[in-house]
Scaffold this motif. Structure first.
Motif, short mmCIF file in Angstrom:
data_model
loop_
_atom_site.label_atom_id
_atom_site.label_comp_id
_atom_site.label_asym_id
_atom_site.label_seq_id
_atom_site.Cartn_x
_atom_site.Cartn_y
_atom_site.Cartn_z
N ASP A 38 0.83 -1.20 0.00
CA ASP A 38 0.00 0.00 0.00
C ASP A 38 0.87 1.25 0.00
OD1 ASP A 38 -2.25 -1.58 0.04
OD2 ASP A 38 -2.63 -1.31 2.19
N SER A 39 1.93 1.24 0.79
CA SER A 39 2.83 2.38 0.86
C SER A 39 3.51 2.63 -0.50
CB SER A 39 3.89 2.14 1.94
OG SER A 39 4.80 3.21 2.00
N CYS A 40 3.98 1.56 -1.14
CA CYS A 40 4.63 1.70 -2.45
C CYS A 40 3.64 2.22 -3.49
CB CYS A 40 5.22 0.38 -2.90
SG CYS A 40 6.74 -0.05 -2.04
N ASN A 41 2.42 1.74 -3.45
CA ASN A 41 1.41 2.22 -4.39
C ASN A 41 1.14 3.71 -4.19
OD1 ASN A 41 1.07 -0.24 -5.66
ND2 ASN A 41 -0.57 -0.87 -4.30
N PHE A 42 1.02 4.13 -2.93
CA PHE A 42 0.79 5.53 -2.64
C PHE A 42 1.95 6.40 -3.12
CE2 PHE A 42 1.57 9.17 0.13
CZ PHE A 42 0.41 9.89 -0.05
N TRP A 43 3.17 6.06 -2.72
CA TRP A 43 4.32 6.88 -3.09
C TRP A 43 4.64 6.79 -4.57
CZ3 TRP A 43 5.19 10.73 -0.27
CH2 TRP A 43 4.97 10.69 1.10
N GLY A 45 2.33 6.66 -6.86
CA GLY A 45 1.38 7.63 -7.43
C GLY A 45 1.85 9.05 -7.24
N VAL A 46 2.40 9.35 -6.08
CA VAL A 46 2.94 10.70 -5.84
C VAL A 46 4.11 10.96 -6.79
CG1 VAL A 46 4.17 12.14 -4.16
CG2 VAL A 46 2.19 10.79 -3.43
N GLN A 57 11.80 7.92 -3.98
CA GLN A 57 10.93 7.96 -2.81
C GLN A 57 11.71 7.93 -1.55
OE1 GLN A 57 7.73 5.21 -2.64
NE2 GLN A 57 8.22 4.43 -4.61
#
Length: 57
Positions: A38-43, A45-46, A57
């Motif tokens: 989830d963290s990798c997907n969020f960052w 996207g950023v 990242q």
């Protein structure tokens, strides 16, 4: 990215100084892997949004 997720989840789990049995260890490792994914997907996207390489990242 999958290897990075597994590595970070394993490292976070190792940083915890508690005793596990085999089943609870596997369950916690899975939860940490889900969190890292989830963290990798969020960052990721950023990073795409601000047009920088994912590795920054």
């Amino acid at each position: 990215m999958e290897k990075e997720i597994r590595h970070m989840a394993f490292m976070r789990l190792q940083d915890m100084i508690i005793q596990f049995d085999g089943a609870s260890y596997q369950e916690l490792l899975k939860e940490f892997q889900d969190f890292e994914a989830d963290s990798c997907n969020f960052w990721g996207g950023v990073a795409r949004r601000i047009s920088v390489p994912y590795e920054w990242q």
